[in-house]
Write a protein that holds these residues in place. Structure first.
Motif, short mmCIF file in Angstrom:
data_model
loop_
_atom_site.label_atom_id
_atom_site.label_comp_id
_atom_site.label_asym_id
_atom_site.label_seq_id
_atom_site.Cartn_x
_atom_site.Cartn_y
_atom_site.Cartn_z
N GLN A 221 0.83 -1.21 0.00
CA GLN A 221 0.00 0.00 0.00
C GLN A 221 0.87 1.26 0.00
N ASP A 222 1.91 1.26 0.84
CA ASP A 222 2.82 2.40 0.90
C ASP A 222 3.56 2.58 -0.43
N TYR A 223 3.97 1.50 -1.01
CA TYR A 223 4.70 1.54 -2.27
C TYR A 223 3.85 2.19 -3.36
N ILE A 224 2.54 1.86 -3.38
CA ILE A 224 1.64 2.42 -4.37
C ILE A 224 1.41 3.91 -4.11
N VAL A 225 1.22 4.26 -2.85
CA VAL A 225 0.99 5.66 -2.49
C VAL A 225 2.19 6.51 -2.92
N LYS A 226 3.39 5.99 -2.70
CA LYS A 226 4.61 6.72 -3.03
C LYS A 226 5.04 6.53 -4.48
N GLU A 227 4.21 5.79 -5.23
CA GLU A 227 4.48 5.53 -6.65
C GLU A 227 5.88 4.96 -6.87
N GLY A 228 6.34 4.17 -5.88
CA GLY A 228 7.63 3.51 -6.00
C GLY A 228 8.81 4.42 -5.71
N CYS B 63 3.12 -7.81 -7.60
CA CYS B 63 2.54 -6.48 -7.80
C CYS B 63 3.64 -5.42 -7.88
N MET B 64 4.59 -5.52 -6.98
CA MET B 64 5.68 -4.54 -6.96
C MET B 64 6.44 -4.55 -8.28
N GLU C 83 3.72 -13.73 -1.90
CA GLU C 83 4.35 -13.81 -3.22
C GLU C 83 3.66 -12.87 -4.22
N LEU C 84 2.34 -12.77 -4.11
CA LEU C 84 1.59 -11.90 -5.01
C LEU C 84 1.89 -10.43 -4.74
N CYS C 85 2.22 -10.10 -3.50
CA CYS C 85 2.65 -8.72 -3.20
C CYS C 85 3.92 -8.38 -3.97
N LEU D 215 5.46 0.25 -14.88
CA LEU D 215 4.61 1.35 -15.31
C LEU D 215 5.44 2.59 -15.59
N SER D 216 5.33 3.10 -16.79
CA SER D 216 6.02 4.37 -17.09
C SER D 216 5.13 5.55 -16.72
#
Length: 546
Positions: A28-35, A97-98, A92-94, A104-105
């Motif tokens: 969730q944090d990774y998505i919020v911070k867009e990596g 997702c990462m 593993e699915l997490c 994603l560009s």
């Protein structure tokens, strides 16, 4: 009540829930911070999660070894293994997702709260799973299924949205990556559902899923409204080839079964319900009463009256000679009455060769050695089995039964119950009942006796005696009702049942015995001069000899 987990297993399961929950939070944090400004090292916990799962597996294996014949404890410990497997799967699915997000560009696909909402459902499901297992709480487990359904629906909406955009041809690479992200999250909902089912199985000590649990709950409510105890026990009696599970329902601390719970595919159980109702109209008392019918989705369940007595199979295997003779006499008298009362003077063709042709691929998949080609030896032609069947199929078109009766349709000996105290026969598992050639039930009955796994000479003699008695009874019925092709149809019915029964055994000796007997009968029928067909007799003794 679920089995008590050893301390080590409880501890490792608790840590596993925490670790997987942390992985969801990190994603969730990774998505919020867009990596950006995010350490991917926080995801690198797969080794520790795998070790926790292995520890749970090892502890579970030891517990299963110590459980002996306690089936409910074995199911409970296997359920914990299943939960651990699916928790690791979510972790593993997490990671998947990462990796897809990194592709994603255009990070705009991560904007909004759609992914956060999806992962919030996953986090809620994991939290519910932990509480349900800590407290052996089936109601909490059912809430996992509710969350899973919401997650599945929301994921599918996003998949449909991206798929529609993909057709425009724009941003194809990003859309593919975004689809992979959603697909990975959707796979988490499948893992949550498996955790839910495993938790319910652990709590009940019975392999079960959400649909079956809900159906069982409604059926139990029906029993309790009619005076049954609140403490009921469910014990598996049989699992059918069609996927149905049959269980006995009894009151706690009592051996007597008060009802039968059967669940499986809705279409099959609906057919059985309708067939039982038809039997009640046609021949009251032969079929058990249906106490309750429940359906949900593509699954359904029947609560069925428990019938007193023993199956004909058990009587044949273990009963005294006196009991075996009584049950056989009552069976033939019952059949005679049913056939007379339901006889319709309308020709019917069971198409035994066609039935066998449809099942032949399954026979060959289990016993490929039977799929022989045409052979020519010392001037003798030995046609392939399939060719024999096709020739028989043509001949059979002129061998219709001159009348039909209402038959069981799956007349195996474990579907016949005899109650000696009442001197009464009952039929069960009636989903294939219909108006058809009575020879079909006769042939299925004979072969189901023959394929029983008991090889001592006295038992094989008993099988031969029973089959000879059934043959003479059916032959007399045929003579009385002027059925000129009875013998030929019985040969074909036996050939069909003998060959198709090889699908259910890996015993090469028994399989060969049945298959080659089937071939012998087909060859005999093809060799008969139709003008003199009345002279043909099925070699019952030779087919079923000890």
């Amino acid at each position: 009540m679920s089995a008590q987990l050893p301390k080590n297993q409880r501890t490792n399961l608790r840590f596993l829930f925490v670790e997987v929950g942390t992985q969801i939070s990190n994603l969730q944090d990774y998505i919020v911070k867009e990596g950006k400004n995010f350490s991917t090292g926080s995801f690198d916990r797969s080794g520790y999660i795998h070790n926790l799962k292995i520890r749970i597996h090892n502890d579970g294996y030891l517990q299963i070894q110590n459980a002996g014949n306690n089936e409910s404890d074995i199911i409970a410990f296997r359920a914990i293994d299943n939960i651990a497997n699916n928790l690791e799967r979510i972790a593993e699915l997490c990671l998947d997702c990462m990796h897809h997000i990194a592709d994603l560009s255009n990070k705009d696909y991560l904007s909004g709260d759609k992914y956060e909402q999806l992962l919030a459902h996953v986090a809620q499901g994991i939290s519910l799973s932990e509480r349900a297992n800590q407290n052996s709480d089936s109601q909490q487990a059912l809430k996992i299924a509710e969350v899973q359904q919401k997650l599945s629906k929301n994921c599918q909406q996003l998949i449909d949205k991206y798929s529609k955009e993909f057709k425009s041809g724009k941003n194809a690479e990003d859309l593919i990556a975004a689809l992979f992200v959603v697909k990975s999250i959707k796979s988490m909902d499948e893992a949550l559902l498996k955790i839910c089912n495993a938790t319910l199985s652990r709590n009940l000590g019975q392999t079960i899923n959400v649909d079956r649990f809900n159906s069982l709950t409604r059926c139990v409510d029906h029993l309790q409204k009619n005076g049954a105890s609140k403490n009921l026990v469910l014990d598996t009696i049989a699992e059918t080839r069609s996927g149905s599970v049959i269980s006995g329902v009894s009151e706690a601390n009592k051996d007597a079964i008060i009802a039968i719970f059967k669940d499986g595919k809705k279409q099959k159980l609906k057919e059985e319900l309708q067939s039982v109702e038809r039997w009640h109209e046609i021949y009251p008392g032969i079929a058990p009463r249906i106490l309750s019918y429940q359906k949900q989705g593509q699954s359904a369940a029947l609560l069925i009256e428990h019938l007193e007595g023993s199956t004909f199979e058990n009587i044949l295997l273990q009963g005294s000679d006196k009991l075996q003779k009584q049950s056989l006499q009552q069976l033939t008298e019952t059949l005679n009455d049913i056939w007379h009362k339901t006889l319709q003077k309308k020709p019917v063709n069971a198409q035994y060769a066609q039935q066998l042709l449809k099942r032949l691929p399954d026979v060959y998949s289990i016993h490929p050695v039977f799929e022989q080609q045409h052979i020519h030896i010392a001037g003798i032609n030995i046609p392939a089995f399939t060719k024999l069947l096709k020739q028989t199929n043509k001949l059979e078109q002129s061998l219709a039964a001159p009348f039909s009766v209402y038959i069981h349709g799956d007349f195996n000996t474990d579907n016949i119950i005899y109650a000696p105290g009442q001197k009464k026969i009952n039929f069960i598992d009636l989903h294939r009942s219909c108006f058809m050639d009575y020879v079909q039930d006769v042939s299925v009955f004979m072969v189901s006796n023959y394929r029983l796994q008991a090889l001592d000479h006295p038992f094989r003699q008993r099988v031969l005696h029973v089959n000879m008695a059934m043959y003479h009874f059916a032959a007399e019925f045929a003579r009385h009702h002027k059925d000129p092709t009875f013998e030929l149809r019985l040969a074909l019915g036996l050939a069909r049942s003998l060959a198709t029964s090889t699908r259910f055994t890996l015993d090469k000796t028994l399989a060969k015995a049945m298959f080659y007997r089937s071939r012998l009968l087909l060859e005999q029928v093809l060799a008969v001069n139709i003008k003199h067909s009345k002279d043909y007799r099925v070699p019952i003794k030779e087919i079923f000899i000890a």
